[in-house]
Design an enzyme around this catalytic site. Structure first.
Site, short mmCIF file in Angstrom:
data_model
loop_
_atom_site.label_atom_id
_atom_site.label_comp_id
_atom_site.label_asym_id
_atom_site.label_seq_id
_atom_site.Cartn_x
_atom_site.Cartn_y
_atom_site.Cartn_z
N LYS A 214 17.74 -53.64 17.21
CA LYS A 214 18.98 -53.00 17.65
C LYS A 214 20.19 -53.46 16.86
O LYS A 214 20.15 -54.45 16.13
CB LYS A 214 19.18 -53.23 19.15
CG LYS A 214 18.24 -52.35 19.98
CD LYS A 214 18.47 -52.44 21.46
CE LYS A 214 17.50 -51.49 22.18
NZ LYS A 214 17.42 -51.75 23.61
N ARG A 250 10.11 -55.94 24.81
CA ARG A 250 9.82 -54.56 24.37
C ARG A 250 10.13 -54.50 22.88
O ARG A 250 11.28 -54.66 22.47
CB ARG A 250 10.73 -53.60 25.16
CG ARG A 250 10.56 -52.13 24.77
CD ARG A 250 11.55 -51.27 25.56
NE ARG A 250 11.39 -49.86 25.24
CZ ARG A 250 11.96 -49.25 24.21
NH1 ARG A 250 12.74 -49.93 23.38
NH2 ARG A 250 11.75 -47.96 24.00
N1 HH2 Z 1 15.79 -49.50 24.68
C1 HH2 Z 1 15.58 -48.29 24.17
C2 HH2 Z 1 14.81 -47.35 24.88
N2 HH2 Z 1 14.25 -47.66 26.07
N3 HH2 Z 1 13.87 -49.22 27.80
C3 HH2 Z 1 14.07 -50.44 28.32
N4 HH2 Z 1 13.52 -50.76 29.51
N5 HH2 Z 1 14.82 -51.39 27.68
C4 HH2 Z 1 15.42 -51.14 26.47
O1 HH2 Z 1 16.10 -52.05 25.94
C5 HH2 Z 1 15.23 -49.84 25.89
C6 HH2 Z 1 14.43 -48.90 26.59
C7 HH2 Z 1 16.15 -47.93 22.84
O2 HH2 Z 1 15.33 -48.33 21.80
P1 HH2 Z 1 14.27 -47.38 21.03
O3 HH2 Z 1 13.25 -46.83 21.96
O4 HH2 Z 1 13.70 -48.15 19.90
O5 HH2 Z 1 15.16 -46.23 20.42
P2 HH2 Z 1 15.47 -44.75 20.90
O6 HH2 Z 1 16.07 -44.81 22.27
O7 HH2 Z 1 16.43 -44.23 19.87
O8 HH2 Z 1 14.18 -43.99 20.95
#
Ligand code: HH2
Length: 272
Positions: A214, A250
């Protein structure tokens, strides 16, 4: 039950592998949009030792466009069906939409991961309760307020989420809290979300931490560096989170975090 579904929870750090079936996720968007590519990536994470697979069909990054529920389901359901047919670790569905959660749980997902902490569509808690599914309740905000003590804000937010969960019949043992790094927070508040995990743990629930690749990591190691170079910084943040009390991380990079968690867990066990 969290405990029967994830028997090692609380005994060692669990690694949740991220599977984004989205064209626009910030670090891996577009890479796994075909079912075959998504399955291959999931299998790789399983081979690397993922304890949970987190499947999402809508990017939550700042500025991402919201996806209609049917489209979101159409992206994730075939992947969940194929994965569960072959046997795999528990799957969490990364959605705040009740209908997507329902479809995913019917298709074989076991956990609901809601980046709006059950507060966008509270019916999602009823869906989870009906399926006996644990819920990951993530802190989020529509605005960023630098004047806030962000941990106090999280506590108030989680209280609202827990009220929704209890009313819907989700037992307390089925709740995991997540400070929501990168969601409605300043850079300093994101760092505090990691540093002060112990204060969230004191609420009595397992805590999940999601810092993987992030912007907070980019800010610290050099914003001009590409997202692909954020692995070491991510591992450092997760080791810090584990030592501060996190139970689940995660991540995009499962193998690196299995190793890091093994070392951090051994050190944490000896801490006084
Ligand atoms: N961060 C993202 C998405 N879902 N869920 C939880 N529980 N905690 C988090 O920190 C979290 C999450 C964002 O990251 P990512 O899935 O890599 O990106 P995107 O939302 O652009 O798909």
């Amino acid at each position: 039950m969290v405990l029967s579904l994830l028997p090692d929870l609380g005994k060692r750090t669990l690694v949740m592998g991220i599977l984004n079936v989205t064209p626009d996720s910030f670090s891996d968007g577009g890479r796994y949009t075909s079912i075959e590519a998504a399955l291959a990536h999931a299998r790789q994470m399983i081979d690397e030792g993922a304890d949970i697979l987190d499947i999402g069909g809508e990017s939550t990054r700042p500025g991402a466009t919201e996806v209609p529920q049917e489209e979101e389901s159409a992206r994730v359901i075939p992947v969940i069906e194929r994965l569960t047919a072959g046997g795999c670790p528990p799957i969490s569905i990364d959605t705040y939409k009740a209908a997507t959660a329902e479809a995913a749980l019917k298709a074989g997902a076991a956990i609901v991961n809601d980046v709006w902490g059950l507060q966008r569509e509270p019916d999602i808690a009823t869906v989870a309760a009906a399926h006996g599914a644990p819920v990951i309740v993530m802190h989020n905000r529509t605005d960023i307020d630098p004047s806030l003590d962000i941990i106090e804000d999280m506590k108030a937010f989680f209280e609202r989420s827990l009220t929704i969960a209890r009313k819907a019949g989700v037992p307390d043992e089925h709740v995991v809290l997540d400070p929501g790094v990168g969601f409605g927070k300043t850079f300093e508040q994101n760092v505090q979300a990691v540093a002060r995990v112990g204060e969230l743990k004191a609420l009595g629930y397992p805590v999940l931490m999601g810092t993987s690749r992030k912007r907070m990591i980019g800010t610290l190691i050099g914003p001009e560096r590409p997202v692909a170079e954020r692995l070491v910084g991510t591992v450092a943040s997760n080791v810090a989170a584990i030592l501060a009390g996190a139970d689940i991380v995660r991540v995009h990079d499962v193998a690196a975090h299995r190793d890091a968690a093994a070392v951090a867990d051994a050190i944490r066990r000896e801490m006084r």
